[in-house]
Design a protein around this motif. Structure first.
Motif, PDB file in Angstrom:
ATOM      1  N   UNK A   1      18.359  83.370  45.361  1.00  0.00           N
ATOM      2  CA  UNK A   1      17.535  82.184  45.197  1.00  0.00           C
ATOM      3  C   UNK A   1      17.442  81.454  46.529  1.00  0.00           C
ATOM      4  N   UNK A   2      16.231  81.040  46.891  1.00  0.00           N
ATOM      5  CA  UNK A   2      16.044  80.354  48.156  1.00  0.00           C
ATOM      6  C   UNK A   2      15.813  78.873  47.914  1.00  0.00           C
ATOM      7  N   UNK A   3      16.018  78.072  48.940  1.00  0.00           N
ATOM      8  CA  UNK A   3      15.766  76.642  48.865  1.00  0.00           C
ATOM      9  C   UNK A   3      14.873  76.250  50.024  1.00  0.00           C
ATOM     10  N   UNK A   4      14.302  75.051  49.951  1.00  0.00           N
ATOM     11  CA  UNK A   4      13.479  74.581  51.062  1.00  0.00           C
ATOM     12  C   UNK A   4      14.305  73.607  51.879  1.00  0.00           C
ATOM     13  N   UNK A   5      14.225  73.741  53.207  1.00  0.00           N
ATOM     14  CA  UNK A   5      14.991  72.856  54.086  1.00  0.00           C
ATOM     15  C   UNK A   5      14.145  71.637  54.422  1.00  0.00           C
ATOM     16  N   UNK A   6      14.785  70.669  55.101  1.00  0.00           N
ATOM     17  CA  UNK A   6      14.031  69.470  55.481  1.00  0.00           C
ATOM     18  C   UNK A   6      12.994  69.749  56.566  1.00  0.00           C
ATOM     19  N   UNK A   8      10.946  72.164  56.102  1.00  0.00           N
ATOM     20  CA  UNK A   8       9.872  72.832  55.360  1.00  0.00           C
ATOM     21  C   UNK A   8      10.037  74.333  55.328  1.00  0.00           C
ATOM     22  N   UNK A   9      11.070  74.840  56.025  1.00  0.00           N
ATOM     23  CA  UNK A   9      11.311  76.282  56.029  1.00  0.00           C
ATOM     24  C   UNK A   9      12.071  76.686  54.770  1.00  0.00           C
ATOM     25  N   UNK A  10      11.917  77.935  54.399  1.00  0.00           N
ATOM     26  CA  UNK A  10      12.673  78.467  53.262  1.00  0.00           C
ATOM     27  C   UNK A  10      14.063  78.837  53.755  1.00  0.00           C
ATOM     28  N   UNK A 106       4.005  86.118  61.595  1.00  0.00           N
ATOM     29  CA  UNK A 106       3.576  85.181  62.647  1.00  0.00           C
ATOM     30  C   UNK A 106       3.275  83.774  62.137  1.00  0.00           C
ATOM     31  N   UNK A 107       3.731  83.450  60.934  1.00  0.00           N
ATOM     32  CA  UNK A 107       3.424  82.108  60.434  1.00  0.00           C
ATOM     33  C   UNK A 107       4.610  81.407  59.778  1.00  0.00           C
ATOM     34  N   UNK A 108       5.248  82.061  58.821  1.00  0.00           N
ATOM     35  CA  UNK A 108       6.286  81.399  58.030  1.00  0.00           C
ATOM     36  C   UNK A 108       7.673  81.675  58.614  1.00  0.00           C
ATOM     37  N   UNK A 109       8.522  80.652  58.659  1.00  0.00           N
ATOM     38  CA  UNK A 109       9.894  80.822  59.134  1.00  0.00           C
ATOM     39  C   UNK A 109      10.866  80.817  57.958  1.00  0.00           C
ATOM     40  N   UNK A 110      11.801  81.768  57.987  1.00  0.00           N
ATOM     41  CA  UNK A 110      12.896  81.817  57.005  1.00  0.00           C
ATOM     42  C   UNK A 110      14.178  81.460  57.743  1.00  0.00           C
ATOM     43  N   UNK A 111      14.968  80.555  57.163  1.00  0.00           N
ATOM     44  CA  UNK A 111      16.287  80.248  57.708  1.00  0.00           C
ATOM     45  C   UNK A 111      17.322  80.981  56.863  1.00  0.00           C
TER      46      UNK A 111
END
Length: 318
Positions: A1-6, A8-10, A106-111
């Motif tokens: 399960x993923x969460x959203x960071x402050x 805006x990244x997953x 090239x667009x979305x960042x995952x942490x």
């Protein structure tokens, strides 16, 4: 399960990049350890096995299995364990701090708290149309995988390095004659490998030779060679054409970030999947230039998941 960071990244606990045997095995182990892995399949979901026809040397498939079907089995098992599997390509990384960051398409960042790299390696090809047309129908980049199907037949192999020499020797034990196509008047292979090849009576070396065309309509029936000194052409009847001019690890986005060897394979601490960056692990063909088999890739994927689980536990993140 993923969460959203402050930002805006997953945010995820474990991110797996790549979907061959290494990536899917890592996902199975990570999911069972409740690490809730997110796996991005990359440009070729299923990896190199999706362009392999019959797989006979993977344990557990007594009748053999088609490569694409086998990778679907891997995918289904990873999904059943709870892996979040998505289509997408890792295009950039930022491993300068924690959490680790990976850009997708090239667009979305995952942490991620941990990253398992299983991006594999791609065989280098000659680039002639007939080679691609007959790929899987007698054209192969893996003699160890496919040589068995041509037992007692005449085959050809192109290459002049240690891998080509090793594969020619392997084929010589199975096949009638092995025609080795060498572009120059000498080989690049180590002296000991050259000596073994030259002493093997059923390996026929064609010096100063280039592949003009792989012959055959539905399957390989021969190869046309061009002598690059005289310009003469000749045709040889063969049932298979093996390309052994090397592999290219899919590691470009990690250059300058992770330690690599001169060929671009990611270096791992021996006996582990750990890279030079804490929380980043590498498995499969992107870090293995010696064995390059589905079963060894799967084993290293297991190692990467176990190493990642241990790392997360020690860091208090799991």
């Amino acid at each position: 399960m993923s969460t959203e960071t402050n930002t805006g990244n997953e945010k995820v606990s474990c991110l797996i990049i790549g979907s061959g045997p290494a990536g899917y095995t890592a996902a199975i182990y990570a999911a069972r350890a409740n690490m809730k892995p997110l796996l991005y399949q990359g440009i070729q979901p299923g990896g190199q096995l999706t362009i392999t026809t019959e797989v006979e040397n993977y344990p557990g498939y007594p009748e053999g299995i088609q490569g694409p079907e086998m990778m679907l089995d891997f995918e289904k098992q990873a999904a059943r364990m709870g892996t979040d599997i998505r289509y997408g390509l890792a295009t950039k990384v930022d491993f300068s701090g924690h959490p680790l960051k990976v850009q997708i398409d090239e667009e979305k960042w995952i942490e991620a708290d941990s990253v398992i790299i299983s991006t594999g390696a791609s065989a280098k090809w000659l680039g002639i149309p007939s080679e691609q047309k007959l790929n899987g129908h007698g054209v192969s980049a893996c003699a160890v995988c496919d040589g068995f199907f041509f037992k007692g037949k005449d085959v050809a192999i192109v290459g002049a390095g240690d891998t080509a020499a090793e594969e020619a020797l392997y084929l010589s034990k199975l096949c009638n004659n092995v025609h080795m196509i060498v572009r120059r008047h000498e080989m690049r292979a180590s002296k000991v490998m050259q000596d073994r090849v030259l002493k093997t009576s059923n390996i026929i070396i064609h010096w100063n030779a280039e592949t003009d065309e792989v012959l055959g309509d539905k399957k390989v029936e021969g190869v046309r060679l061009l002598n690059n000194q005289t310009g003469e052409k000749c045709e040889i009847e063969v049932s298979a054409f093996f390309v052994a001019i090397g592999h290219q690890p899919n590691s470009d986005i990690f250059k300058g970030v992770l330690d690599m060897d001169e060929a671009g394979y990611i270096k791992t601490i021996p006996g582990t999947s750990k890279t030079n960056i804490a929380g980043v692990f590498a498995s499969g063909d992107v870090q293995d230039k010696i064995y390059r088999q589905a079963v060894t890739a799967a084993g290293s994927g297991c190692m990467a998941a176990l190493d990642a689980e241990r790392y997360l536990g020690e860091a208090g993140l799991h």
